[in-house]
Write an enzyme that holds these catalytic residues in place. Structure first.
Site, PDB file in Angstrom:
ATOM      1  N   CYS A   1      72.297 107.120  33.482  1.00  7.19           N
ATOM      2  CA  CYS A   1      71.783 108.239  33.074  1.00  7.19           C
ATOM      3  C   CYS A   1      71.912 109.259  34.229  1.00  7.19           C
ATOM      4  O   CYS A   1      72.053 110.475  34.413  1.00  7.19           O
ATOM      5  CB  CYS A   1      70.418 108.110  32.665  1.00  7.19           C
ATOM      6  SG  CYS A   1      69.304 107.123  33.511  1.00  7.19           S
TER       7      CYS A   1
ATOM      8  N   GLU B   1      76.944 115.397  29.398  1.00 15.63           N
ATOM      9  CA  GLU B   1      77.045 113.738  29.797  1.00 15.63           C
ATOM     10  C   GLU B   1      77.967 113.015  29.100  1.00 15.63           C
ATOM     11  O   GLU B   1      78.002 113.084  27.895  1.00 15.63           O
ATOM     12  CB  GLU B   1      75.505 113.241  29.584  1.00 15.63           C
ATOM     13  CG  GLU B   1      75.149 111.856  29.938  1.00 15.63           C
ATOM     14  CD  GLU B   1      74.061 111.410  29.698  1.00 15.63           C
ATOM     15  OE1 GLU B   1      73.463 111.321  28.495  1.00 15.63           O
ATOM     16  OE2 GLU B   1      73.379 110.910  30.914  1.00 15.63           O
TER      17      GLU B   1
ATOM     18  N   LYS C   1      61.992  97.658  21.196  1.00 12.49           N
ATOM     19  CA  LYS C   1      63.339  97.538  20.233  1.00 12.49           C
ATOM     20  C   LYS C   1      64.549  97.839  21.613  1.00 12.49           C
ATOM     21  O   LYS C   1      64.617  98.719  21.942  1.00 12.49           O
ATOM     22  CB  LYS C   1      63.317  98.636  19.446  1.00 12.49           C
ATOM     23  CG  LYS C   1      64.805  98.418  18.638  1.00 12.49           C
ATOM     24  CD  LYS C   1      65.185  99.513  17.806  1.00 12.49           C
ATOM     25  CE  LYS C   1      66.035 100.155  18.307  1.00 12.49           C
ATOM     26  NZ  LYS C   1      67.389  99.739  18.552  1.00 12.49           N
TER      27      LYS C   1
ATOM     28  N   GLU D   1      62.802 109.159  28.985  1.00 10.79           N
ATOM     29  CA  GLU D   1      63.741 109.231  30.122  1.00 10.79           C
ATOM     30  C   GLU D   1      65.039 109.494  29.422  1.00 10.79           C
ATOM     31  O   GLU D   1      65.619 108.569  28.945  1.00 10.79           O
ATOM     32  CB  GLU D   1      63.427 108.047  31.075  1.00 10.79           C
ATOM     33  CG  GLU D   1      64.010 108.078  32.260  1.00 10.79           C
ATOM     34  CD  GLU D   1      65.484 107.600  32.425  1.00 10.79           C
ATOM     35  OE1 GLU D   1      66.392 108.211  32.092  1.00 10.79           O
ATOM     36  OE2 GLU D   1      65.982 106.412  32.607  1.00 10.79           O
TER      37      GLU D   1
END
Ligand code: NDP
Length: 478
Positions: free
Chosen positions: A292, A389, A184, A258
């Site tokens: 990331c 983040e 997906k 991850e």
């Protein structure tokens, strides 16, 4: 001195032939969703609608998982390994042949500069398929025993920051190891995954080996919780990653995650400053900071702080923000209105908490989602912009005095995906690398990737490795 003005140099869109609407890719064919639902995908640079895309519901997930199971049992797991390798080589070559089309499409749907999709994303996508094609018939030499077996059907969910590259990181090793997949893509960036489905048809890949289900978070949840899959691979936010870990805990599914990061990029006083500044810029402004492993926390040794900051500000004033399809653009569009809102919110928190905000003079286009390259100084470790983040073009600058203090500050995070070290001394690089709790440590460079090099996190950045020999383990029953 006046700023050097460039003439517009847009890459032509003519190479991309967009369809008005796209179906789901199940069992080798495009098909509408069972309940007829669909959503629109837009260009984040202009807000123009690019295409309508089918939204997969639970019945579609059932169909795709059943197709992947059939293909696993009847075709893919019984095919000689070198034949699997041939399909992967064929896919890799078609990606190279269609690379300009894929790069333009990626920049249209994601907003990233064509320079990056053309020179980084798509070449790495092809490299990933070539690399894993080579492994397909050599798995007994990978260190996992004499005849390592596949797991079965993999359910894979990927984010929007490197749409086709994350697809390659997921699909290439899965297929090389003999698994079939249902993948997906993210809701805001489905188009290159659907073009990849066409590439599977073009390569005559047996039906059902690769299935692509477009949709949003609910589709992802239906996929990872489906009882018919043996393996879950996810890249995305730590919050959703934790939810998936909870959902899969009572099952026998093998899971790799991850997740997010808040990497330290550490500049020592003996570092070559110009080179370090290029690395800082690449670390946080590459792909608008939607990375990331972005070097979002700059740690500068106090003795060179003024010099590094002045050079950095000078360099940032030369960055060109605008049309992602222009070959001179350095900073493209923010991927979505929601992500822009999050970046704005955290930047306002940074100011409210007392950090100083700076951006170069920079005109933002009226339409679309844009945020200027931004630097916060006077940041302390307690500030939210130093801990969370942001996933945007926002750098937080902190200082340190000694190597031990640099290590302590760098490791003071719930994440641990990557880190950068800039110094002239080889011994210091090794000393730092052995103490930094991060999956990748770059020395005198940043954001360098290679399919043979394993990538993954410590702590809340997730578990499992992708790429290299280590990455094969995630798709083998070992
Ligand atoms: P998500 O984690 O929500 O999205 C990643 C993928 O998971 C997408 O395909 C998403 O679908 C899907 N998804 C969402 N909910 C579920 C669920 N419950 N079960 C299974 N799959 C699900 O990230 P966002 O796109 O919402 O971004 C939010 C924040 O996450 C960003 O601001 C950034 O900080 C961080 N992020 C980190 C990434 C990284 O690589 N470290 C990558 C992306 C985001 P859909 O997109 O269609 O909703």
């Amino acid at each position: 001195m006046g700023k050097f003005e460039y003439a517009p140099a847009p890459e032509s869109r003519a190479i991309v032939s967009l369809r008005e609407s796209y179906g789901l890719f199940i069992n080798g064919e495009f098909t509408p969703s069972a309940d007829g639902r669909a959503f629109k995908t837009i260009s984040p640079a202009t807000e123009e609608v690019l295409a309508e895309v089918a939204e997969a519901g639970p019945a579609d997930v059932d169909r795709a998982v059943a197709a992947a199971r059939r293909a696993y049992e009847r075709t893919w797991s019984v095919l000689p390994a070198k034949e699997r390798g041939k399909y992967l080589f064929r896919i890799a070559r078609i990606i190279q042949e269609r690379s300009r089309e894929l790069a333009v499409l990626e920049s249209l749907d994601n907003g990233k500069p064509i320079r990056e999709s053309r020179d980084v994303d798509i070449p790495l996508v092809a490299a990933h398929f070539f690399y894993h094609a080579g492994w397909a018939d050599k798995l007994e030499y990978a260190g996992y025993g004499p005849a390592p077996k596949a797991l079965g059907v993999a359910g894979q969910v990927i984010p929007w920051n490197f749409p086709l590259l994350m697809l390659a990181w997921k699909i290439a090793p899965a297929l090389a190891c003999g698994n079939t997949v249902v993948l997906k893509p993210a809701e805001t960036t489905p188009l290159t995954a659907l073009t990849f489905a066409e590439i599977c048809q073009q390569a005559d890949l047996p039906p059902g080996v690769v299935n692509i289900l477009t949709g949003a978070g609910d589709t992802g949840k239906a996929l990872v919780t489906h009882p018919g899959i043996d393996k879950v691979a996810f890249t995305g936010s730590t919050e959703v990653g934790k939810q998936i870990a909870r959902d899969c805990a009572p099952t026998r599914k093998k899971v790799t995650l991850e997740l997010g990061g808040k990497a330290a990029n550490i500049v020592f006083e003996d570092a070559p400053v110009d080179q370090a500044v290029e690395g800082i810029v690449n670390g946080i402004f590459f792909n608008q900071g939607h990375v990331c492993c972005a070097g979002s926390r700059l740690l500068v040794q106090e003795s060179v702080y003024d010099q590094v900051l002045a050079s950095l500000q000078r360099r940032l004033a030369t960055l060109r923000l605008g049309d992602p399809l222009d070959k001179n653009t350095d900073v493209g569009a923010i991927n979505s209105a929601a992500q822009l809102a999050k970046i704005r919110e955290l930047s306002e928190v940074g100011e409210a908490e007392g950090a100083q905000r700076w951006s170069p003079p920079c005109e933002l286009p009226v339409k679309g989602f844009w945020f200027p390259p931004t630097v916060f100084t006077g940041v302390s470790q307690a500030h939210r912009i130093a801990r969370e983040e942001i996933f945007g073009p926002v750098l937080s600058v902190l200082t340190f005095r000694t190597p031990a203090e640099a290590v302590e500050k760098a490791n003071n995070t719930p994440y641990g995906l990557s880190a950068g070290v800039w110094t002239d001394k080889g011994s210091r690089i090794l000393w730092m690398a052995s103490r930094l709790r991060a999956g990748v440590v770059w020395a005198n460079t940043f954001n360098k990737f290679d399919p043979s090099s394993p990538f993954g996190g410590y702590k809340e950045s997730g578990y499992g490795r992708e790429g290299g020999r280590h990455g094969l383990e995630a798709y083998l029953d070992v």
